[in-house]
Design a protein around this motif. Structure first.
Motif, mmCIF file in Angstrom:
data_model
loop_
_atom_site.group_PDB
_atom_site.id
_atom_site.type_symbol
_atom_site.label_atom_id
_atom_site.label_comp_id
_atom_site.label_asym_id
_atom_site.label_seq_id
_atom_site.Cartn_x
_atom_site.Cartn_y
_atom_site.Cartn_z
ATOM 1 N N GLY A 190 -15.155 -2.614 -7.937
ATOM 2 C CA GLY A 190 -14.455 -1.607 -8.885
ATOM 3 C C GLY A 190 -13.691 -0.799 -7.634
ATOM 4 O O GLY A 190 -14.711 -0.546 -6.736
ATOM 5 N N ILE A 191 -12.859 -0.449 -7.536
ATOM 6 C CA ILE A 191 -11.921 0.206 -6.414
ATOM 7 C C ILE A 191 -11.209 1.444 -6.876
ATOM 8 O O ILE A 191 -10.522 1.530 -8.051
ATOM 9 N N THR A 192 -10.892 2.534 -5.733
ATOM 10 C CA THR A 192 -10.052 3.305 -6.179
ATOM 11 C C THR A 192 -8.983 3.500 -4.985
ATOM 12 O O THR A 192 -9.419 3.629 -3.745
ATOM 13 N N ASP A 193 -7.908 3.675 -5.279
ATOM 14 C CA ASP A 193 -6.688 3.747 -4.241
ATOM 15 C C ASP A 193 -6.482 5.119 -4.130
ATOM 16 O O ASP A 193 -5.495 5.684 -4.904
ATOM 17 N N ASN A 194 -6.973 5.899 -3.231
ATOM 18 C CA ASN A 194 -6.610 7.328 -3.109
ATOM 19 C C ASN A 194 -5.449 7.573 -2.802
ATOM 20 O O ASN A 194 -4.642 8.813 -2.873
ATOM 21 N N SER A 195 -4.597 6.852 -2.043
ATOM 22 C CA SER A 195 -3.302 7.088 -1.860
ATOM 23 C C SER A 195 -2.097 6.583 -2.970
ATOM 24 O O SER A 195 -0.749 7.031 -2.743
ATOM 25 N N ALA A 196 -2.677 5.959 -4.292
ATOM 26 C CA ALA A 196 -1.999 5.673 -5.030
ATOM 27 C C ALA A 196 -0.788 4.723 -4.791
ATOM 28 O O ALA A 196 0.387 4.998 -5.473
ATOM 29 N N CYS A 197 -0.989 4.040 -3.835
ATOM 30 C CA CYS A 197 0.413 3.127 -3.488
ATOM 31 C C CYS A 197 0.117 1.717 -4.211
ATOM 32 O O CYS A 197 1.474 1.092 -4.476
ATOM 33 N N MET A 198 -0.927 1.244 -4.480
ATOM 34 C CA MET A 198 -1.099 0.038 -5.157
ATOM 35 C C MET A 198 -0.646 0.017 -6.820
ATOM 36 O O MET A 198 -0.771 1.141 -7.450
ATOM 37 N N PRO A 199 0.229 -0.742 -7.152
ATOM 38 C CA PRO A 199 0.796 -0.645 -8.558
ATOM 39 C C PRO A 199 -0.128 -0.828 -9.614
ATOM 40 O O PRO A 199 -1.102 -1.554 -9.518
ATOM 41 N N LEU A 200 0.012 0.045 -10.884
ATOM 42 C CA LEU A 200 -0.859 -0.170 -11.781
ATOM 43 C C LEU A 200 -0.424 -1.210 -12.754
ATOM 44 O O LEU A 200 0.172 -1.222 -13.863
ATOM 45 N N ALA A 201 -0.688 -2.359 -11.974
ATOM 46 C CA ALA A 201 -0.521 -3.750 -12.991
ATOM 47 C C ALA A 201 -1.762 -4.618 -13.125
ATOM 48 O O ALA A 201 -2.687 -4.536 -11.868
ATOM 49 N N THR A 202 -2.006 -5.421 -14.008
ATOM 50 C CA THR A 202 -3.187 -6.300 -14.096
ATOM 51 C C THR A 202 -2.766 -7.798 -13.902
ATOM 52 O O THR A 202 -1.636 -7.758 -13.873
ATOM 53 N N ASP A 203 -3.292 -8.644 -13.598
ATOM 54 C CA ASP A 203 -3.114 -9.979 -13.341
ATOM 55 C C ASP A 203 -2.562 -10.177 -12.049
ATOM 56 O O ASP A 203 -1.705 -11.394 -11.941
ATOM 57 N N VAL A 204 -2.424 -9.247 -11.350
ATOM 58 C CA VAL A 204 -2.059 -9.389 -9.915
ATOM 59 C C VAL A 204 -3.198 -9.888 -9.087
ATOM 60 O O VAL A 204 -4.287 -9.594 -9.002
ATOM 61 N N THR A 205 -3.052 -10.688 -8.238
ATOM 62 C CA THR A 205 -3.720 -11.100 -7.105
ATOM 63 C C THR A 205 -3.378 -10.823 -5.851
ATOM 64 O O THR A 205 -2.326 -11.262 -5.310
ATOM 65 N N TYR A 206 -4.202 -10.194 -5.153
ATOM 66 C CA TYR A 206 -4.123 -9.750 -3.669
ATOM 67 C C TYR A 206 -4.941 -10.989 -2.932
ATOM 68 O O TYR A 206 -6.177 -10.902 -2.809
ATOM 69 N N ASN A 207 -3.986 -11.805 -1.909
ATOM 70 C CA ASN A 207 -4.844 -12.663 -1.253
ATOM 71 C C ASN A 207 -5.278 -12.337 0.079
ATOM 72 O O ASN A 207 -6.120 -12.885 0.628
ATOM 73 N N ASP A 208 -4.813 -11.257 0.750
ATOM 74 C CA ASP A 208 -5.187 -10.907 1.857
ATOM 75 C C ASP A 208 -5.799 -9.305 2.025
ATOM 76 O O ASP A 208 -5.289 -8.478 2.116
ATOM 77 N N CYS A 209 -7.312 -9.806 1.772
ATOM 78 C CA CYS A 209 -8.051 -8.460 1.642
ATOM 79 C C CYS A 209 -9.188 -8.789 2.515
ATOM 80 O O CYS A 209 -9.873 -9.667 2.652
ATOM 81 N N LYS A 210 -9.947 -7.714 3.008
ATOM 82 C CA LYS A 210 -11.038 -7.582 3.816
ATOM 83 C C LYS A 210 -12.125 -6.493 3.132
ATOM 84 O O LYS A 210 -11.899 -5.513 3.249
ATOM 85 N N LEU A 211 -13.307 -7.087 2.746
ATOM 86 C CA LEU A 211 -14.263 -6.270 2.113
ATOM 87 C C LEU A 211 -15.111 -5.816 3.192
ATOM 88 O O LEU A 211 -15.899 -6.714 3.800
ATOM 89 N N GLU A 212 -15.431 -4.539 3.243
ATOM 90 C CA GLU A 212 -16.475 -4.037 4.267
ATOM 91 C C GLU A 212 -17.877 -4.369 3.425
ATOM 92 O O GLU A 212 -18.016 -4.048 2.384
ATOM 93 N N LEU A 213 -18.886 -4.691 4.391
ATOM 94 C CA LEU A 213 -20.341 -4.941 3.977
ATOM 95 C C LEU A 213 -20.923 -4.394 4.775
ATOM 96 O O LEU A 213 -21.622 -4.933 5.476
#
Length: 251
Positions: A164-187
């Motif tokens: 579950g994530i929050t985009d504080n910049s509100a840049c990501m579009p509010l759409a479902t069924d969208v796949t983001y292929n280039d992500c880096k998750l911090e652990l």
């Protein structure tokens, strides 16, 4: 969205027995459990709560939304994805919605699904990420205007199945069924793993001073075993730390 279009990783959790499907849905109706309708590509709230009012051999009858325009959008929206969390499990299926009446009240009618996905919560144990952990996910994407974007989204919960994530910049579009292929998750500190994220739900939160936050529920897509193992180790470590803090606070 057809049931066959659910994630391939969900195929092993698919239930096709009509008797079992009816039993699961009947139990949800008996307990009056919340069922969420997940809408996509609409300029309205993406998650609409409902519940099962009545069932017969071929269909279930659901509580209608309070807004007539929303009900119209649901009926005209094609196949709607439904999700519920009964008794430490995740259930999801899809179907077309029709208007009907139950005891002279407006209701929504959906055929009993031919199959559904049922995942025990122990498979995808979700844990809240404390704010102090400052866990983030880097998401790169090209917007509708052709502009390349990089968003560092805050992670507020995590499981082996998604985040579950929050985009504080509100840049990501509010759409479902969208796949983001280039992500880096911090652990944790200086540890990043590559992931693909599919947006399953989204909502907008309005703050003061005309600011907005965009919240998303995302599933991991085709996660490599090594990455999944790293995520699971992080979850176990985080759980140990949270339990240790609880003991300290109550000691």
């Amino acid at each position: 969205m057809d049931n066959n279009e659910f994630e391939l990783q969900d195929a092993r959790y698919q239930v096709s027995s009509r008797r079992e499907i009816i039993a699961l849905l009947s139990a949800m109706m008996k307990d009056n459990l919340r069922l969420t309708m997940l809408l996509k590509d609409m300029d309205i709230e993406n998650e609409v709560p409902t519940s099962i009012l009545h069932m017969d051999e071929d269909a279930m009858f659901l509580k209608a939304a309070p807004d007539p325009d929303l009900n119209k959008a649901i009926v005209e929206g094609g196949d709607i994805v439904f999700a519920a969390n009964p008794h430490n499990a995740l259930i999801k299926f899809s179907g077309k919605v029709q208007r009907t009446q139950v005891e002279h009240f407006l209701a929504l009618k959906v055929s009993i699904p031919e199959s559904l996905v049922r995942i025990q919560r122990r498979e995808f144990f979700r844990i809240a990420v404390p704010a102090a952990a400052s866990l983030r996910c880097k998401i790169s994407f090209t917007g509708a205007d052709g502009q390349f974007n990089i968003v560092w989204a805050s992670v507020h919960n995590i499981s082996a199945g998604g985040i579950g994530i929050t985009d504080n910049s509100a840049c990501m579009p509010l759409a479902t069924d969208v796949t983001y292929n280039d992500c880096k998750l911090e652990l944790g500190v200086a540890v990043q793993v590559p992931v693909r994220l599919k947006v399953c739900s989204s909502r907008k939160e309005e703050l003061q001073n005309e600011r907005f936050l965009h919240h998303f529920g995302c599933e991991f897509v085709e996660t490599p075993r090594a990455v999944l193992a790293s995520i699971q180790r992080y979850i176990l470590q985080l759980e140990r730390e949270l339990n240790a803090q609880k003991i300290k606070d109550t000691g």
